[in-house]
Design a protein around this motif. Structure first.
Motif, PDB file in Angstrom:
ATOM      1  N   ALA A   1       0.855  -1.186   0.000  1.00 42.43           N
ATOM      2  CA  ALA A   1       0.000   0.000   0.000  1.00 42.43           C
ATOM      3  C   ALA A   1       0.889   1.234   0.000  1.00 42.43           C
ATOM      4  O   ALA A   1       1.840   1.321   0.775  1.00 42.43           O
ATOM      5  CB  ALA A   1      -0.914   0.007   1.220  1.00 42.43           C
ATOM      6  N   HIS A   2       0.586   2.171  -0.885  1.00 42.74           N
ATOM      7  CA  HIS A   2       1.338   3.426  -0.981  1.00 42.74           C
ATOM      8  C   HIS A   2       0.458   4.565  -0.484  1.00 42.74           C
ATOM      9  O   HIS A   2      -0.687   4.692  -0.902  1.00 42.74           O
ATOM     10  CB  HIS A   2       1.757   3.688  -2.418  1.00 42.74           C
ATOM     11  CG  HIS A   2       2.704   2.670  -2.952  1.00 42.74           C
ATOM     12  ND1 HIS A   2       3.126   2.661  -4.240  1.00 42.74           N
ATOM     13  CD2 HIS A   2       3.319   1.622  -2.362  1.00 42.74           C
ATOM     14  CE1 HIS A   2       3.960   1.662  -4.440  1.00 42.74           C
ATOM     15  NE2 HIS A   2       4.076   1.004  -3.304  1.00 42.74           N
ATOM     16  N   PHE A   3       1.026   5.371   0.404  1.00 40.22           N
ATOM     17  CA  PHE A   3       0.324   6.487   1.016  1.00 40.22           C
ATOM     18  C   PHE A   3       1.121   7.766   0.792  1.00 40.22           C
ATOM     19  O   PHE A   3       2.351   7.746   0.881  1.00 40.22           O
ATOM     20  CB  PHE A   3       0.223   6.303   2.543  1.00 40.22           C
ATOM     21  CG  PHE A   3      -0.509   5.072   2.971  1.00 40.22           C
ATOM     22  CD1 PHE A   3      -1.838   5.144   3.340  1.00 40.22           C
ATOM     23  CD2 PHE A   3       0.126   3.840   3.029  1.00 40.22           C
ATOM     24  CE1 PHE A   3      -2.524   4.016   3.766  1.00 40.22           C
ATOM     25  CE2 PHE A   3      -0.549   2.708   3.445  1.00 40.22           C
ATOM     26  CZ  PHE A   3      -1.877   2.798   3.807  1.00 40.22           C
TER      27      PHE A   3
ATOM     28  N   LYS B   1       5.806  10.442   1.276  1.00 40.33           N
ATOM     29  CA  LYS B   1       5.384   9.152   0.725  1.00 40.33           C
ATOM     30  C   LYS B   1       5.863   7.999   1.601  1.00 40.33           C
ATOM     31  O   LYS B   1       7.040   7.900   1.933  1.00 40.33           O
ATOM     32  CB  LYS B   1       5.929   8.973  -0.693  1.00 40.33           C
ATOM     33  CG  LYS B   1       5.289   9.899  -1.697  1.00 40.33           C
ATOM     34  CD  LYS B   1       5.796   9.613  -3.081  1.00 40.33           C
ATOM     35  CE  LYS B   1       5.118  10.511  -4.097  1.00 40.33           C
ATOM     36  NZ  LYS B   1       5.589  10.228  -5.466  1.00 40.33           N
TER      37      LYS B   1
ATOM     38  N   TRP C   1      -4.355  11.866   4.614  1.00 41.61           N
ATOM     39  CA  TRP C   1      -4.071  11.377   3.263  1.00 41.61           C
ATOM     40  C   TRP C   1      -4.127  12.528   2.273  1.00 41.61           C
ATOM     41  O   TRP C   1      -5.014  13.369   2.334  1.00 41.61           O
ATOM     42  CB  TRP C   1      -5.138  10.399   2.801  1.00 41.61           C
ATOM     43  CG  TRP C   1      -5.063   9.026   3.342  1.00 41.61           C
ATOM     44  CD1 TRP C   1      -4.029   8.433   3.987  1.00 41.61           C
ATOM     45  CD2 TRP C   1      -6.102   8.051   3.270  1.00 41.61           C
ATOM     46  NE1 TRP C   1      -4.364   7.150   4.324  1.00 41.61           N
ATOM     47  CE2 TRP C   1      -5.615   6.891   3.901  1.00 41.61           C
ATOM     48  CE3 TRP C   1      -7.381   8.041   2.732  1.00 41.61           C
ATOM     49  CZ2 TRP C   1      -6.385   5.730   3.996  1.00 41.61           C
ATOM     50  CZ3 TRP C   1      -8.134   6.900   2.834  1.00 41.61           C
ATOM     51  CH2 TRP C   1      -7.643   5.755   3.450  1.00 41.61           C
TER      52      TRP C   1
ATOM     53  N   PRO D   1      -5.042   5.708  -0.726  1.00 39.62           N
ATOM     54  CA  PRO D   1      -3.819   4.941  -0.958  1.00 39.62           C
ATOM     55  C   PRO D   1      -3.985   3.970  -2.117  1.00 39.62           C
ATOM     56  O   PRO D   1      -5.098   3.548  -2.436  1.00 39.62           O
ATOM     57  CB  PRO D   1      -3.618   4.180   0.356  1.00 39.62           C
ATOM     58  CG  PRO D   1      -4.974   4.099   0.954  1.00 39.62           C
ATOM     59  CD  PRO D   1      -5.698   5.339   0.521  1.00 39.62           C
TER      60      PRO D   1
END
Length: 99
Positions: free
Chosen positions: A9-11, A50, A83, A87
């Motif tokens: 998962a990329h946030f 990130k 956020w 994500p």
């Protein structure tokens, strides 16, 4: 035999330095949960806003327990406020490990 679940998962966060300790606490709590084989939290060197998680669960049922418990619900409510956007979450298959 159930199939292991790998997730990435990329946030991207609005307040990364303020939120990083909360994110780290969640990673530690996640690693302690039943069925968690690993849970890594990484941060981009070039863009400190990130983050990414890399995690593996014994099977999907353990992941479902993880996202349904009070710790994850509380964490999710906090992170959603910072956020920059939803994500990017990817369910993955392991092609090669650390052989």
């Amino acid at each position: 035999m159930s199939e292991q679940l790998y997730l990435m998962a990329h946030f991207e966060l609005n307040t990364p330095d303020e939120f990083a300790p909360t994110f780290a606490e969640h990673a530690k709590a996640s690693r302690a949960k039943p069925g968690c084989l690993f849970f890594y939290l990484i941060r981009d060197r070039d863009n400190s806003a990130k983050f990414a998680t890399m995690e593996c669960w014994e099977d999907y049922s353990y992941f479902e327990q993880h996202v349904a418990d009070d710790e994850h619900t509380t964490f999710h409510a906090k992170i959603k406020q910072v956020w920059k956007g939803e994500p990017n979450v990817m369910e993955c298959d392991l092609v090669m490990g650390m052989e």
